[in-house]
Design a protein around this motif. Structure first.
Motif, PDB file in Angstrom:
ATOM      1  N   ALA A   1       7.195  12.194  11.833  1.00 41.52           N
ATOM      2  CA  ALA A   1       7.008  11.426  13.060  1.00 41.52           C
ATOM      3  C   ALA A   1       7.903  10.187  12.979  1.00 41.52           C
ATOM      4  O   ALA A   1       7.560   9.209  12.337  1.00 41.52           O
ATOM      5  N   VAL A   2       9.065  10.267  13.600  1.00 40.85           N
ATOM      6  CA  VAL A   2      10.069   9.211  13.495  1.00 40.85           C
ATOM      7  C   VAL A   2       9.515   7.865  13.933  1.00 40.85           C
ATOM      8  O   VAL A   2       9.767   6.845  13.295  1.00 40.85           O
ATOM      9  N   ALA A   3       8.709   7.839  14.987  1.00 40.40           N
ATOM     10  CA  ALA A   3       8.162   6.573  15.490  1.00 40.40           C
ATOM     11  C   ALA A   3       7.285   5.895  14.442  1.00 40.40           C
ATOM     12  O   ALA A   3       7.210   4.666  14.398  1.00 40.40           O
TER      13      ALA A   3
ATOM     14  N   ASP B   1       0.811  -1.219   0.000  1.00 44.33           N
ATOM     15  CA  ASP B   1       0.000   0.000   0.000  1.00 44.33           C
ATOM     16  C   ASP B   1       0.843   1.266   0.000  1.00 44.33           C
ATOM     17  O   ASP B   1       0.588   2.191  -0.768  1.00 44.33           O
ATOM     18  N   THR B   2       1.840   1.317   0.884  1.00 43.62           N
ATOM     19  CA  THR B   2       2.610   2.558   1.046  1.00 43.62           C
ATOM     20  C   THR B   2       4.004   2.492   0.448  1.00 43.62           C
ATOM     21  O   THR B   2       4.587   3.525   0.146  1.00 43.62           O
ATOM     22  N   GLY B   3       4.569   1.298   0.306  1.00 42.74           N
ATOM     23  CA  GLY B   3       5.966   1.189  -0.089  1.00 42.74           C
ATOM     24  C   GLY B   3       6.851   1.749   1.006  1.00 42.74           C
ATOM     25  O   GLY B   3       6.395   2.050   2.113  1.00 42.74           O
ATOM     26  N   LEU B   4       8.118   1.892   0.708  1.00 41.80           N
ATOM     27  CA  LEU B   4       9.060   2.522   1.627  1.00 41.80           C
ATOM     28  C   LEU B   4       9.927   3.504   0.854  1.00 41.80           C
ATOM     29  O   LEU B   4      10.327   3.226  -0.282  1.00 41.80           O
ATOM     30  N   ALA B   5      10.204   4.651   1.461  1.00 41.15           N
ATOM     31  CA  ALA B   5      11.146   5.601   0.864  1.00 41.15           C
ATOM     32  C   ALA B   5      12.547   5.038   1.073  1.00 41.15           C
ATOM     33  O   ALA B   5      12.907   4.634   2.178  1.00 41.15           O
ATOM     34  N   ALA B   6      13.336   4.981   0.002  1.00 41.01           N
ATOM     35  CA  ALA B   6      14.682   4.393   0.041  1.00 41.01           C
ATOM     36  C   ALA B   6      15.721   5.499  -0.079  1.00 41.01           C
ATOM     37  O   ALA B   6      16.065   5.931  -1.166  1.00 41.01           O
TER      38      ALA B   6
ATOM     39  N   VAL C   1      10.259   5.788  -3.842  1.00 40.55           N
ATOM     40  CA  VAL C   1       9.490   4.811  -3.073  1.00 40.55           C
ATOM     41  C   VAL C   1       9.671   3.456  -3.741  1.00 40.55           C
ATOM     42  O   VAL C   1       9.499   3.322  -4.952  1.00 40.55           O
ATOM     43  N   ILE C   2      10.037   2.472  -2.942  1.00 41.71           N
ATOM     44  CA  ILE C   2      10.253   1.131  -3.470  1.00 41.71           C
ATOM     45  C   ILE C   2       9.092   0.237  -3.040  1.00 41.71           C
ATOM     46  O   ILE C   2       8.359   0.562  -2.110  1.00 41.71           O
ATOM     47  N   ARG C   3       8.942  -0.882  -3.739  1.00 40.95           N
ATOM     48  CA  ARG C   3       7.814  -1.786  -3.551  1.00 40.95           C
ATOM     49  C   ARG C   3       8.294  -3.186  -3.200  1.00 40.95           C
ATOM     50  O   ARG C   3       9.472  -3.512  -3.375  1.00 40.95           O
TER      51      ARG C   3
ATOM     52  N   LEU D   1      15.472   2.919   5.004  1.00 43.83           N
ATOM     53  CA  LEU D   1      14.129   2.676   4.483  1.00 43.83           C
ATOM     54  C   LEU D   1      13.111   3.146   5.503  1.00 43.83           C
ATOM     55  O   LEU D   1      13.170   2.777   6.679  1.00 43.83           O
ATOM     56  N   SER D   2      12.154   3.978   5.065  1.00 46.53           N
ATOM     57  CA  SER D   2      11.163   4.509   6.000  1.00 46.53           C
ATOM     58  C   SER D   2       9.822   4.679   5.297  1.00 46.53           C
ATOM     59  O   SER D   2       9.750   4.790   4.068  1.00 46.53           O
ATOM     60  N   VAL D   3       8.761   4.713   6.098  1.00 40.92           N
ATOM     61  CA  VAL D   3       7.433   4.949   5.565  1.00 40.92           C
ATOM     62  C   VAL D   3       7.411   6.358   4.982  1.00 40.92           C
ATOM     63  O   VAL D   3       7.855   7.307   5.635  1.00 40.92           O
ATOM     64  N   PRO D   4       6.932   6.515   3.756  1.00 35.46           N
ATOM     65  CA  PRO D   4       6.891   7.858   3.165  1.00 35.46           C
ATOM     66  C   PRO D   4       6.075   8.822   4.030  1.00 35.46           C
ATOM     67  O   PRO D   4       5.036   8.451   4.585  1.00 35.46           O
ATOM     68  N   ALA D   5       6.553  10.042   4.153  1.00 37.11           N
ATOM     69  CA  ALA D   5       5.860  11.070   4.937  1.00 37.11           C
ATOM     70  C   ALA D   5       5.422  12.195   4.011  1.00 37.11           C
ATOM     71  O   ALA D   5       6.032  12.424   2.964  1.00 37.11           O
TER      72      ALA D   5
END
Length: 155
Positions: free
Chosen positions: A55-57, A6-11, A129-131, A44-48
């Protein structure tokens, strides 16, 4: 690394700096003596929705920082991210707000990085954003590569 479809991750690619000597009060000319090595890093982090004050958490998670092997301190000109063998992002370290010696000296003016700490020197801000199901590889001249594979949904 598990990735949500759904969201992928920012790389975000960057350099990780291994601190070899405490940095409290270090000057720019003394920074080189504080550095033990550098390695490529893939954060790798959830896109903001905003680059500033995320929100780092909610963004970060266990196992989402891949580090390469540390080698003698060297600064490559650019870092490139490949996804499934194709380049998807490249950035020049000239984009950093502060060069490494200025960054460490500025931090040393108000806090002490201890021997053994690892400092990420900055993120590009326009990470792709990677999948799930992608193989990612990070490369930069003179540094050992980092390679990871992504998988489907995380719990």
């Amino acid at each position: 690394v598990p990735v949500s479809a759904d969201t992928g991750l920012a790389a975000s690619t960057t350099l990780a700096v291994l601190i070899a000597r405490d940095t409290g009060g270090v000057t720019r000319s003394g920074v080189a003596d504080c550095l033990g090595g550098v390695a490529l890093a893939l954060d790798l982090s959830v896109p903001a929705s905003s680059y500033y004050r995320p929100a780092v958490a909610q963004k970060n998670g266990e196992g989402r920082l891949a580090l390469g092997d540390f080698v003698a301190p060297a600064m490559p000109e650019a870092i490139t991210l490949f996804a499934d063998g194709k380049p998807v992002h490249e950035w020049s370290l000239e984009r950093l707000v502060r060069p490494l010696d200025v960054l460490v000296a500025d931090l040393g003016a108000f806090l002490t990085l201890k021997a053994g700490d690892v400092l990420l020197i900055g993120l590009p801000g326009d990470a792709p954003v990677i999948r799930p199901g992608q193989t990612l590889r990070v490369v930069a001249d003179g540094l050992p590569e980092v390679e990871i594979a992504t998988s489907g949904e995380y719990a």
